[in-house]
Structure formats: structure tokens, C-alpha cells
Design a protein around this motif. Structure first.
Motif, PDB file in Angstrom:
ATOM      1  N   UNK A  46       0.836  -1.512   0.029  1.00 53.23           N
ATOM      2  CA  UNK A  46      -0.264  -0.163   0.126  1.00 53.23           C
ATOM      3  C   UNK A  46       0.690   1.106   0.340  1.00 53.23           C
ATOM      4  N   UNK A  47       0.546   2.829  -0.656  1.00 53.20           N
ATOM      5  CA  UNK A  47       1.528   3.567  -0.686  1.00 53.20           C
ATOM      6  C   UNK A  47       0.131   4.702  -0.374  1.00 53.20           C
ATOM      7  N   UNK A  48       0.743   6.013   0.436  1.00 51.90           N
ATOM      8  CA  UNK A  48      -0.158   7.027   0.178  1.00 51.90           C
ATOM      9  C   UNK A  48       0.120   8.299   1.081  1.00 51.90           C
ATOM     10  N   UNK A  49      -0.874   8.562   1.657  1.00 46.76           N
ATOM     11  CA  UNK A  49      -0.821   9.822   2.405  1.00 46.76           C
ATOM     12  C   UNK A  49      -0.901   9.678   3.918  1.00 46.76           C
ATOM     13  N   UNK A  50      -0.594   9.747   4.832  1.00 45.77           N
ATOM     14  CA  UNK A  50      -0.382   9.761   6.627  1.00 45.77           C
ATOM     15  C   UNK A  50      -1.626  11.875   5.714  1.00 45.77           C
ATOM     16  N   UNK A  76      -3.397   5.001  -2.760  1.00 41.07           N
ATOM     17  CA  UNK A  76      -4.260   3.798  -2.431  1.00 41.07           C
ATOM     18  C   UNK A  76      -4.307   3.156  -1.264  1.00 41.07           C
ATOM     19  N   UNK A  77      -4.101   4.037   0.198  1.00 40.68           N
ATOM     20  CA  UNK A  77      -4.670   4.410   1.131  1.00 40.68           C
ATOM     21  C   UNK A  77      -4.278   5.784   1.843  1.00 40.68           C
ATOM     22  N   UNK A 114      -8.424   2.655   3.875  1.00 39.55           N
ATOM     23  CA  UNK A 114      -8.348   4.198   4.782  1.00 39.55           C
ATOM     24  C   UNK A 114      -7.851   3.149   7.035  1.00 39.55           C
ATOM     25  N   UNK A 115      -6.303   4.108   7.189  1.00 37.51           N
ATOM     26  CA  UNK A 115      -6.314   3.443   7.844  1.00 37.51           C
ATOM     27  C   UNK A 115      -6.964   4.267   9.192  1.00 37.51           C
ATOM     28  N   UNK A 116      -7.101   3.902  10.044  1.00 34.13           N
ATOM     29  CA  UNK A 116      -8.217   4.606  11.110  1.00 34.13           C
ATOM     30  C   UNK A 116      -6.696   4.252  12.577  1.00 34.13           C
ATOM     31  N   UNK A 117      -6.999   5.380  12.810  1.00 35.53           N
ATOM     32  CA  UNK A 117      -5.447   5.626  13.507  1.00 35.53           C
ATOM     33  C   UNK A 117      -6.053   6.574  14.420  1.00 35.53           C
ATOM     34  N   UNK A 118      -5.728   5.941  16.092  1.00 40.63           N
ATOM     35  CA  UNK A 118      -5.717   6.359  17.112  1.00 40.63           C
ATOM     36  C   UNK A 118      -4.010   7.580  17.200  1.00 40.63           C
TER      37      UNK A 118
END
Length: 262
Positions: A46-50, A76-77, A114-118
Motif C-alpha cells: 500500500x502507498x499513500x499519505x497520512x 491507494x490508502x 483507510x487507516x483509522x488511526x488513534x
């Protein structure tokens, strides 16, 4: 989250959000051995932006930005880094939940993961709030293969404390979502999973965080951390890099452009 921040001005027409599901590119993700794989068990990347802290840059928490990331940046993320204090979820849960919701639904609409980040650093996890948050997210969106849970961004506590926290949060997620990937933060601010393989968590589809910046490579040089990561993977510990930067955590330092190469 560390590093320098570059600000981009986006010009878009308004794009209404409707939950019209587009399948993500690799289907249902899974962990096979130490690899993140597609639904057929083939290793993928996966490659993308935070995104930055939700309460400090909320203007990017919308589908318009995701359209640009997918179409112009080939992402893609996307990572929704929901802050907790200083106006974050702990202080204003409804507002910050709404921001994350917009990113999740935008990703589902566009066929992105989508990374749901705490997104909390240091030694406070806000466990009761985390349980409530991840329970709600997994109930609402756990049936979509787009979702990845990151349950503690950068813990600065020992691995046994992280394990205790994970053993409270992960079952809440798994009660609603038995399959999607869960990423668990590691000690030293997610400096890497340098624990014995016998101390892995006993759940399916779990990966462990490594954050990489040129001057804070998990407490060692770049080559030392690469060696540690190779050893960890050879011991059966799967690694997920949810933050990667080519700049120092300190201002006015030189970019490590060579590190941008694949």
C-alpha cells in the motif's frame, strides 16, 4: 507524527459524499506469514499519505482531498490521524468522529483503503475512549474491506503495557469485524517490534508498527534498523510502516532524498 509539514492548496468543486461502494484494489487484505497480502494471498504494497492531526488540519478530512490523492498522487490508502487532546477526540468526540467518518466514507466511495488511526503519542492511551471509538467504527464500517485499524500511534511505554491495552481494544473490534487488518503500535514511539516472537499477540490479521525517520530510526542507524526489521520478519513478526519520512524530526535539517528511492 513527526517531521516537517508541507502545505498544499487544493482547488476543487464540491463533491457530495454518498456511500456508493467501490471495491478497493486488492480486495480483502490479510496477513500471510509476515506479508500483507491481497484476498488471494499474494503479497502487496500500500502507498499513500497520512493526514495530520484531525483537530489541527480538519480542512483535509474530506472526499475532495482523497480524489486528488488517488488520481494525482496514485495513492491507494489514506491515513486518518485522529488526534485526542488539544481539541481532539477526547475533548470533542462528536466533531473529530465526524472528520474521520468523512474520510472513511470518502475512501469507501473511491475504492481506497483507510487507516483509522488513534493518533496519540507518549504514555497515555485513553483506553476507555479507545474502546468506545473502535467499537463504534467497527460496528459501522467493519463489513467493508477498506478499513485498517491502527490502535495506538506511538506508545512510549514498554511492550507489556501495550499488550495489556491491545488485549482490551482488539476484542472489541473483533466482536464486530473478524477480518480487517489491525496495526499495533510498538515501544519507543513505534520504533519497531523488537520483542521476542513468543510475545506476539494471539489474534488473526495483526501487524506491528515501525515508524521511520532519518534521525530516529528506532534508536539506531538506518542499517541497524533494517537489520532489526529483517530479523523480526524472519522470526515471524509482520511489520507495517504507517509513517515514513525523509526529513528530520527537527526543523531546518537536510532531506534524505536517497531514502525516497524504492
Amino acid at each position: 507524527m513527526r517531521g516537517k509539514f508541507f502545505y498544499f492548496l487544493f482547488f476543487f468543486c464540491n463533491i457530495p459524499i454518498h456511500l456508493a461502494v467501490v471495491n478497493p484494489p486488492y480486495g480483502q487484505l490479510q496477513v500471510q506469514g509476515t506479508y500483507l497480502t491481497n484476498s488471494s494471498g499474494i503479497p502487496i504494497q500500500l502507498q499513500g499519505i497520512s493526514l495530520y492531526f484531525s483537530m489541527w488540519q480538519p480542512q483535509y478530512y474530506n472526499q475532495n482531498v482523497l480524489v486528488s490523492l488517488k488520481n494525482q498522487w496514485n495513492s491507494n490508502v489514506v491515513r486518518a490521524a485522529m488526534g485526542l487532546t488539544n481539541g481532539g477526540y477526547v475533548d470533542n468526540p462528536e466533531y473529530n468522529y465526524g472528520l474521520v467518518k468523512a474520510v472513511i466514507e470518502g475512501a469507501i466511495n473511491l475504492g481506497m483503503y483507510v487507516i483509522v488511526d488513534w493518533h496519540i503519542t507518549y504514555n497515555v492511551s485513553y483506553t476507555p475512549q479507545a474502546i468506545t471509538f473502535f467499537s463504534n467504527i467497527s460496528k459501522t464500517y467493519g463489513s467493508y474491506p477498506h478499513i485498517i485499524y491502527e490502535i495506538w500511534n506511538e506508545p512510549t511505554v514498554t511492550w507489556d503495557v501495550i499488550v495489556n491495552y491491545a488485549n482490551q481494544v482488539i476484542p472489541v473490534i473483533r466482536a464486530n469485524d473478524p477480518n480487517n487488518i489491525i496495526v499495533v503500535g510498538t515501544a519507543d514511539g513505534s520504533g519497531g517490534p523488537w520483542f521476542p516472537p513468543s510475545q506476539k499477540l494471539n489474534y488473526n490479521n495483526i501487524m506491528y508498527t515501525l515508524h521511520i525517520y532519518p534521525d530516529v530510526f528506532g534508536g539506531g542507524s538506518q542499517e541497524q534498523v533494517r537489520t532489526k526489521a529483517t530479523t523480526a520478519m524472519s522470526n515471524g513478526i509482520p511489520i507495517f510502516v504507517t509513517e515514513y519520512g525523509t526529513g528530520s524530526v527537527w526543523p531546518n535539517e537536510t532531506l534524505e532524498v536517497d531514502e525516497m528511492a524504492p
